[in-house]
Scaffold this motif. Structure first.
Motif, PDB file in Angstrom:
ATOM      1  N   LYS A  36       0.829  -1.213   0.000  1.00 50.51           N
ATOM      2  CA  LYS A  36       0.000   0.000   0.000  1.00 50.51           C
ATOM      3  C   LYS A  36       0.859   1.257   0.000  1.00 50.51           C
ATOM      4  O   LYS A  36       0.554   2.228  -0.696  1.00 50.51           O
ATOM      5  N   LEU A  40       1.178   1.522  -4.110  1.00 50.61           N
ATOM      6  CA  LEU A  40      -0.072   2.259  -4.297  1.00 50.61           C
ATOM      7  C   LEU A  40       0.011   3.697  -3.793  1.00 50.61           C
ATOM      8  O   LEU A  40      -0.796   4.530  -4.187  1.00 50.61           O
ATOM      9  N   GLY A  41       0.977   3.987  -2.948  1.00 52.31           N
ATOM     10  CA  GLY A  41       1.109   5.330  -2.400  1.00 52.31           C
ATOM     11  C   GLY A  41       1.961   6.255  -3.249  1.00 52.31           C
ATOM     12  O   GLY A  41       2.200   7.398  -2.868  1.00 52.31           O
ATOM     13  N   ARG A  47       3.160   6.018 -10.704  1.00 50.92           N
ATOM     14  CA  ARG A  47       2.252   4.906 -10.435  1.00 50.92           C
ATOM     15  C   ARG A  47       2.482   3.728 -11.366  1.00 50.92           C
ATOM     16  O   ARG A  47       2.670   3.892 -12.560  1.00 50.92           O
ATOM     17  N   THR A  51      -4.544   2.764  -9.740  1.00 49.48           N
ATOM     18  CA  THR A  51      -5.372   2.727  -8.541  1.00 49.48           C
ATOM     19  C   THR A  51      -4.514   3.004  -7.321  1.00 49.48           C
ATOM     20  O   THR A  51      -3.292   2.864  -7.369  1.00 49.48           O
ATOM     21  N   ARG A  52      -5.177   3.357  -6.238  1.00 46.77           N
ATOM     22  CA  ARG A  52      -4.510   3.544  -4.959  1.00 46.77           C
ATOM     23  C   ARG A  52      -5.059   2.551  -3.926  1.00 46.77           C
ATOM     24  O   ARG A  52      -4.772   2.659  -2.744  1.00 46.77           O
ATOM     25  N   HIS A  53      -5.853   1.568  -4.385  1.00 42.18           N
ATOM     26  CA  HIS A  53      -6.548   0.648  -3.474  1.00 42.18           C
ATOM     27  C   HIS A  53      -6.105  -0.792  -3.689  1.00 42.18           C
ATOM     28  O   HIS A  53      -6.113  -1.282  -4.817  1.00 42.18           O
TER      29      HIS A  53
END
Length: 141
Positions: A36, A40-41, A47, A51-53
């Motif tokens: 995460k 994702l962060g 990126r 997504t960030r999830h």
């Protein structure tokens, strides 16, 4: 790059500590909390995924035919050992394991066979003349 190709590049890179090959290159291991932050962060420009999830990444794994692998632990009968093992198991529960027979480090040529399940189902339905998609209204410019 499609999702499996991005995943492969991450696993082969020494840039990420949150994701690695497991079981001799047959499984993907993901440290959920570190993933995460580390993957994702990232900022928009850096990126890997759109997504960030973590749930979205897991959804992609499932769509591409990966299945979650459960790890079983042997537990001791003595209370002190059991409590020590419980703490280790709790830390280990942050690690997710996923398997796909077409995603194997020793067989990189199989990567091309990793297809989205929805796309495979749609092609099969079209071939059988049973296309399930609803008719769309024409767009007028």
């Amino acid at each position: 790059l499609c999702f499996p190709e991005k995943l492969w590049k991450m696993l082969e890179s020494d840039q990420f500590r949150s994701i690695w090959w497991s079981d001799g290159g047959k499984c993907v291991a993901i440290n959920k909390n570190l993933f995460k932050v580390e993957v994702l962060g990232r900022g928009v420009c850096q990126r890997v995924f759109n997504t960030r999830h973590i749930k979205s990444v897991i959804r992609q794994l499932n769509l591409y035919g990966f299945t979650k692998v459960q790890r079983d632990f042997q537990r001791s009968a003595s209370l002190p050992e059991f409590l020590s093992e419980e703490a280790a198991a709790s830390a280990h529960s942050q690690i997710l394991y996923y398997y796909n027979p077409s995603f194997n480090r020793a067989h990189p040529w199989l990567l091309g066979t990793c297809k989205r399940r929805a796309a495979l189902k749609q092609r099969a339905l079209c071939a059988a003349g049973l296309d399930e998609r609803p008719l769309q209204k024409p767009r007028w410019s």
